[in-house]
Design a protein around this motif. Structure first.
Motif, PDB file in Angstrom:
ATOM      1  N   ILE A   1      12.202  14.816  -4.152  1.00  0.00           N
ATOM      2  CA  ILE A   1      12.301  13.483  -3.560  1.00  0.00           C
ATOM      3  C   ILE A   1      11.807  12.479  -4.596  1.00  0.00           C
ATOM      4  CG2 ILE A   1      10.053  13.727  -2.403  1.00  0.00           C
ATOM      5  CD1 ILE A   1      11.210  11.886  -0.179  1.00  0.00           C
ATOM      6  N   ARG A   2      12.624  11.448  -4.803  1.00  0.00           N
ATOM      7  CA  ARG A   2      12.290  10.401  -5.760  1.00  0.00           C
ATOM      8  C   ARG A   2      12.286   9.074  -5.014  1.00  0.00           C
ATOM      9  NH1 ARG A   2      16.056   9.280 -11.006  1.00  0.00           N
ATOM     10  NH2 ARG A   2      17.592   9.729  -9.366  1.00  0.00           N
ATOM     11  N   VAL A   3      11.222   8.310  -5.186  1.00  0.00           N
ATOM     12  CA  VAL A   3      11.120   7.008  -4.536  1.00  0.00           C
ATOM     13  C   VAL A   3      10.943   5.938  -5.600  1.00  0.00           C
ATOM     14  CG1 VAL A   3      10.226   7.898  -2.356  1.00  0.00           C
ATOM     15  CG2 VAL A   3       8.623   7.293  -4.171  1.00  0.00           C
ATOM     16  N   ALA A   4      11.643   4.852  -5.406  1.00  0.00           N
ATOM     17  CA  ALA A   4      11.535   3.686  -6.290  1.00  0.00           C
ATOM     18  C   ALA A   4      11.348   2.466  -5.419  1.00  0.00           C
ATOM     19  CB  ALA A   4      12.779   3.548  -7.163  1.00  0.00           C
ATOM     20  N   SER A   5      10.709   1.455  -5.974  1.00  0.00           N
ATOM     21  CA  SER A   5      10.428   0.254  -5.204  1.00  0.00           C
ATOM     22  C   SER A   5      10.467  -0.964  -6.102  1.00  0.00           C
ATOM     23  CB  SER A   5       9.044   0.363  -4.540  1.00  0.00           C
ATOM     24  OG  SER A   5       8.655  -0.875  -3.981  1.00  0.00           O
ATOM     25  N   THR A   6      10.887  -2.079  -5.543  1.00  0.00           N
ATOM     26  CA  THR A   6      10.814  -3.334  -6.271  1.00  0.00           C
ATOM     27  C   THR A   6       9.369  -3.759  -6.489  1.00  0.00           C
ATOM     28  OG1 THR A   6      11.077  -4.509  -4.166  1.00  0.00           O
ATOM     29  CG2 THR A   6      13.067  -4.147  -5.481  1.00  0.00           C
ATOM     30  N   PHE A   7       8.410  -3.093  -5.820  1.00  0.00           N
ATOM     31  CA  PHE A   7       6.996  -3.391  -6.016  1.00  0.00           C
ATOM     32  C   PHE A   7       6.476  -2.863  -7.358  1.00  0.00           C
ATOM     33  CE2 PHE A   7       6.805  -2.436  -1.222  1.00  0.00           C
ATOM     34  CZ  PHE A   7       7.141  -3.732  -0.899  1.00  0.00           C
ATOM     35  N   ALA A   8       7.158  -1.866  -7.935  1.00  0.00           N
ATOM     36  CA  ALA A   8       6.591  -1.139  -9.062  1.00  0.00           C
ATOM     37  C   ALA A   8       7.660  -0.869 -10.114  1.00  0.00           C
ATOM     38  CB  ALA A   8       5.989   0.175  -8.578  1.00  0.00           C
TER      39      ALA A   8
ATOM     40  N   GLU B   1       8.054   1.783 -12.151  1.00  0.00           N
ATOM     41  CA  GLU B   1       8.466   3.165 -12.383  1.00  0.00           C
ATOM     42  C   GLU B   1       8.648   3.911 -11.065  1.00  0.00           C
ATOM     43  OE1 GLU B   1       9.260   4.425 -15.249  1.00  0.00           O
ATOM     44  OE2 GLU B   1       8.683   2.631 -16.392  1.00  0.00           O
ATOM     45  N   PRO B   2       9.731   4.722 -10.943  1.00  0.00           N
ATOM     46  CA  PRO B   2       9.869   5.577  -9.758  1.00  0.00           C
ATOM     47  C   PRO B   2       8.869   6.725  -9.797  1.00  0.00           C
ATOM     48  CG  PRO B   2      11.608   6.049 -11.338  1.00  0.00           C
ATOM     49  CD  PRO B   2      10.848   4.873 -11.886  1.00  0.00           C
ATOM     50  N   VAL B   3       8.689   7.335  -8.635  1.00  0.00           N
ATOM     51  CA  VAL B   3       7.812   8.500  -8.514  1.00  0.00           C
ATOM     52  C   VAL B   3       8.640   9.644  -7.958  1.00  0.00           C
ATOM     53  CG1 VAL B   3       5.785   9.468  -7.366  1.00  0.00           C
ATOM     54  CG2 VAL B   3       5.746   7.097  -8.172  1.00  0.00           C
ATOM     55  N   GLU B   4       8.549  10.813  -8.590  1.00  0.00           N
ATOM     56  CA  GLU B   4       9.358  11.968  -8.177  1.00  0.00           C
ATOM     57  C   GLU B   4       8.477  13.199  -8.045  1.00  0.00           C
ATOM     58  OE1 GLU B   4      12.996  14.695  -9.976  1.00  0.00           O
ATOM     59  OE2 GLU B   4      12.943  12.541 -10.441  1.00  0.00           O
ATOM     60  N   VAL B   5       8.644  13.906  -6.920  1.00  0.00           N
ATOM     61  CA  VAL B   5       7.913  15.151  -6.696  1.00  0.00           C
ATOM     62  C   VAL B   5       8.839  16.141  -6.004  1.00  0.00           C
ATOM     63  CG1 VAL B   5       5.686  13.957  -6.479  1.00  0.00           C
ATOM     64  CG2 VAL B   5       7.028  14.452  -4.433  1.00  0.00           C
ATOM     65  N   ALA B   6       8.475  17.397  -6.035  1.00  0.00           N
ATOM     66  CA  ALA B   6       9.192  18.411  -5.268  1.00  0.00           C
ATOM     67  C   ALA B   6       8.783  18.306  -3.809  1.00  0.00           C
ATOM     68  CB  ALA B   6       8.892  19.801  -5.803  1.00  0.00           C
ATOM     69  N   LEU B   7       9.749  18.435  -2.907  1.00  0.00           N
ATOM     70  CA  LEU B   7       9.421  18.412  -1.486  1.00  0.00           C
ATOM     71  C   LEU B   7       8.356  19.457  -1.150  1.00  0.00           C
ATOM     72  CD1 LEU B   7      12.911  17.974   0.225  1.00  0.00           C
ATOM     73  CD2 LEU B   7      11.010  16.351   0.286  1.00  0.00           C
ATOM     74  N   ALA B   8       8.470  20.608  -1.770  1.00  0.00           N
ATOM     75  CA  ALA B   8       7.525  21.690  -1.478  1.00  0.00           C
ATOM     76  C   ALA B   8       6.106  21.347  -1.915  1.00  0.00           C
ATOM     77  CB  ALA B   8       7.981  22.974  -2.172  1.00  0.00           C
TER      78      ALA B   8
ATOM     79  N   ASP C   1      -4.851  10.402  -5.749  1.00  0.00           N
ATOM     80  CA  ASP C   1      -5.041  10.482  -7.185  1.00  0.00           C
ATOM     81  C   ASP C   1      -3.729  10.772  -7.909  1.00  0.00           C
ATOM     82  OD1 ASP C   1      -7.739  10.048  -6.841  1.00  0.00           O
ATOM     83  OD2 ASP C   1      -8.249  12.184  -6.850  1.00  0.00           O
ATOM     84  N   ALA C   2      -2.829  11.479  -7.241  1.00  0.00           N
ATOM     85  CA  ALA C   2      -1.629  11.965  -7.908  1.00  0.00           C
ATOM     86  C   ALA C   2      -0.488  10.964  -7.909  1.00  0.00           C
ATOM     87  CB  ALA C   2      -1.167  13.274  -7.250  1.00  0.00           C
ATOM     88  N   VAL C   3      -0.411  10.092  -6.909  1.00  0.00           N
ATOM     89  CA  VAL C   3       0.699   9.135  -6.828  1.00  0.00           C
ATOM     90  C   VAL C   3       0.127   7.751  -6.549  1.00  0.00           C
ATOM     91  CG1 VAL C   3       2.336  10.869  -6.011  1.00  0.00           C
ATOM     92  CG2 VAL C   3       1.068   9.499  -4.340  1.00  0.00           C
ATOM     93  N   PRO C   4       0.795   6.707  -6.999  1.00  0.00           N
ATOM     94  CA  PRO C   4       0.315   5.347  -6.688  1.00  0.00           C
ATOM     95  C   PRO C   4       0.405   5.075  -5.198  1.00  0.00           C
ATOM     96  CG  PRO C   4       2.456   5.283  -7.795  1.00  0.00           C
ATOM     97  CD  PRO C   4       1.989   6.700  -7.853  1.00  0.00           C
TER      98      PRO C   4
ATOM     99  N   MET D   1      15.950  13.980  -1.755  1.00  0.00           N
ATOM    100  CA  MET D   1      16.368  12.627  -1.396  1.00  0.00           C
ATOM    101  C   MET D   1      15.998  11.659  -2.516  1.00  0.00           C
ATOM    102  SD  MET D   1      17.473  11.123   1.649  1.00  0.00           S
ATOM    103  CE  MET D   1      16.665  12.016   2.993  1.00  0.00           C
ATOM    104  N   ASP D   2      16.883  10.694  -2.745  1.00  0.00           N
ATOM    105  CA  ASP D   2      16.540   9.512  -3.529  1.00  0.00           C
ATOM    106  C   ASP D   2      16.392   8.345  -2.566  1.00  0.00           C
ATOM    107  OD1 ASP D   2      16.437  10.316  -6.252  1.00  0.00           O
ATOM    108  OD2 ASP D   2      18.624  10.437  -6.304  1.00  0.00           O
ATOM    109  N   LEU D   3      15.300   7.602  -2.692  1.00  0.00           N
ATOM    110  CA  LEU D   3      15.022   6.443  -1.840  1.00  0.00           C
ATOM    111  C   LEU D   3      14.682   5.255  -2.724  1.00  0.00           C
ATOM    112  CD1 LEU D   3      12.669   7.987   0.865  1.00  0.00           C
ATOM    113  CD2 LEU D   3      14.783   6.815   1.393  1.00  0.00           C
ATOM    114  N   ALA D   4      15.346   4.142  -2.493  1.00  0.00           N
ATOM    115  CA  ALA D   4      15.022   2.899  -3.188  1.00  0.00           C
ATOM    116  C   ALA D   4      14.640   1.856  -2.146  1.00  0.00           C
ATOM    117  CB  ALA D   4      16.217   2.417  -4.010  1.00  0.00           C
TER     118      ALA D   4
END
Length: 414
Positions: free
Chosen positions: A73-80, A82-89, A106-109, A137-140
Motif C-alpha cells: 500500500i502506497r499513500v501520497a498526499s498534497t500535505f507532504a 514524498e509518498p509512503v509505501e509499506v507491505a500490507l502484511a 516512529d516508522a511513518v510520518p 492499493m495506491d492512494l492519493a
C-alpha cells in the motif's frame, strides 16, 4: 455505502486525481471523498460516553485509489512531498494492537498514519485468511478541510481513505463500522486519544441537518437545523493557531475526566448528572472537578439544544435566543472549567457577539483552531470585519473567516 456525487465536485477531487496521475502515471479506478465537520455543541463529551451535535461541512478530503497486485500500500498526499509505501502484511508490525502505535509513529510520518491506520483497522475486521488475500492499493489524498482548525481534517482523511478501501476491497461495511475503524486508526495508529464524534459526523452527515449522537450506544438521529430558511449562517473564525491532539493538553484533559469518573464510581462521566456535582466537588480536587463540571453541564446543553431544535414551537421559527445562550454558555465552560480556549478564540467569540452574532463559541478540541458564530446573513460581512480588526488590534495573526453549510457525508465522486 457511499453515495454517488450528484452536485459539483470539491476542489479536493481534482487535486487527488492530479496527484494520483503524478504518482502512478495513470488514472485512478475511482475517487471517494468525505467531509470535515463543525460541532454545533458538545465538546469533550464524546470520549466521556456523552452526547454531541455536530454537522458535516461542505469542505472535503478526497482519496483517488486503484488496486495493485504486489501486496503493498502506497499513500501520497498534497500535505507532504514524498509518498509512503509499506507491505500490507507489515501494518500489524507498524501498529500493534493496543500499543498507541509507539513503533508506527516512529516508522511513518503522522499524516501517513491516518490512511495506513485505516487500512490496518479494516484488515483487522476480516478473518486473517481474508486479510491475507486483500490486494495492495495506491492512494492519493488531497484536502480542502483546513488543518488544525478544529474542523476534523483527520476524520475527513479517514473517511475518504476508508470509503476507497471499503469499495475497492469489496468489504461492504456500513458507515458506523467505517467510523469505528477511523477512530481506531486515530487512537492507536496516530496515538490521538479522541472520541468517535468526528468520524460519525463525517460518515453520517446530511444536508441541512446535524447528527445527534449518543457516544455510548452510537445511536444517531438527524436533527434538521433550518438555518438557511431562517436567514442564518455559521461563520467559522479560524484563528490560524494550530493544535495537535496526539500531544499535550488534550490527553491531560481526558485523564482528568477518567479520574473523575473513577472517583465518582461510574463507568464514564455520561453517568453523572448536574445534581451530582455537589458530591463531585467534595470528592475531587479543584482542577478535576472543573473538568467534570464542564462535561456534565455540556451534556445537558446538548440535550437542551436538541430539545430547542425539535420542539413543537419550531412552527413559529427557530428559538434563536435559546440557541444563542447555549452556545455562549458552552464557550464559557470550555474557557473557564475545561481551560482549552486561548486568547485568540476568546477574542473571536467576544467580538462576534458584540457585533450581532446570535451565539458563538470555540469548536473542536481547543488549544487553537476555530470558533463558530451563528450570524444573520446580513451581518456576516460586518462581523467578519470586526473580528479582523480586533485581531489586528491585539497583535494576532489575521484569522481566516468563511461560512460552512451542513452537508452530506461520504460519496464517490469519480
Amino acid at each position: 455505502m457511499t453515495a454517488t456525487r450528484t452536485d459539483s465536485p470539491s476542489s479536493a477531487v481534482a487535486g487527488a486525481e492530479d496527484l494520483f496521475r503524478t504518482l502512478t502515471g495513470s488514472a485512478p479506478a475511482g475517487v471517494w471523498s468525505a467531509p470535515g465537520r463543525a460541532n454545533l455543541i458538545g465538546e469533550h463529551t464524546d470520549y466521556n460516553d456523552g452526547f454531541v451535535l455536530p454537522f458535516a461541512i461542505q469542505h472535503r478530503t478526497a482519496a483517488a485509489a486503484r488496486l495493485r497486485t504486489d501486496g503493498r500500500i502506497r499513500v501520497a498526499s498534497t500535505f507532504a512531498p514524498e509518498p509512503v509505501e509499506v507491505a500490507l502484511a507489515d501494518l500489524e508490525t507498524l501498529f500493534p494492537a493496543g500499543s498507541r502505535a509507539a513503533r508506527g509513529r516512529d516508522a511513518v510520518p503522522e499524516w501517513a498514519a491516518y490512511p495506513l491506520g485505516v487500512a490496518w483497522a479494516l484488515r483487522a475486521l476480516v478473518p486473517a485468511w481474508v486479510a491475507g488475500t486483500l490486494p495492495g492499493m495506491d492512494l492519493a489524498i488531497a484536502s480542502e478541510v483546513p488543518v488544525g482548525a478544529g474542523l476534523s481534517s483527520s476524520a475527513a482523511i479517514e473517511g475518504a481513505a476508508g470509503s476507497a478501501l471499503n469499495a475497492l476491497w469489496g468489504l461492504d461495511l456500513d458507515a458506523v463500522t467505517l467510523a469505528r475503524a477511523g477512530r481506531r486508526a486515530e487512537n492507536e495508529a496516530v496515538g490521538a486519544p479522541t472520541g468517535i464524534m468526528d468520524q460519525m459526523a463525517s460518515m453520517l452527515g446530511q444536508a441541512d441537518a446535524a447528527v445527534f449522537l449518543d457516544c455510548r450506544s452510537l445511536e444517531t438521529r438527524s436533527i434538521p437545523l433550518g438555518f438557511a430558511e431562517a436567514g442564518l449562517e455559521v461563520l467559522v473564525i479560524d484563528t490560524g493557531v494550530k493544535h495537535a491532539h496526539s500531544t499535550g493538553g488534550y490527553g491531560e484533559r481526558r485523564a482528568s475526566c477518567e479520574r473523575g469518573a473513577a472517583a465518582l464510581g461510574v463507568a464514564a462521566l455520561r453517568d453523572v448528572t448536574p445534581a451530582d456535582l455537589p458530591r463531585a466537588a467534595e470528592l475531587l480536587d479543584p482542577v478535576d472537578f472543573r473538568r467534570v463540571r464542564h462535561v456534565v453541564t455540556e451534556d445537558q446543553r446538548v440535550l437542551d439544544m436538541v430539545a430547542a431544535l425539535t420542539a413543537d414551537e419550531r412552527s413559529r421559527g427557530l428559538p434563536e435566543d435559546v440557541i444563542g445562550d447555549l452556545l455562549v454558555a458552552s464557550h464559557a465552560s470550555l474557557r473557564d472549567d475545561f481551560e482549552v480556549s486561548i486568547p485568540e478564540l476568546d477574542t473571536a467569540v467576544d467580538t462576534a457577539l458584540a457585533h450581532g452574532a446570535i451565539g458563538a463559541r470555540m469548536t473542536g478540541g481547543g488549544f487553537g483552531g476555530a470558533a463558530i458564530a451563528l450570524v444573520d446573513r446580513t451581518l456576516v460581512a460586518a462581523v467578519s470585519e470586526a473580528v479582523r480588526a480586533a485581531f489586528s488590534a491585539r497583535g494576532f495573526a489575521e484569522p481566516h473567516l468563511f461560512t460552512v453549510v451542513p452537508s452530506a457525508g461520504p460519496r464517490r465522486d469519480a
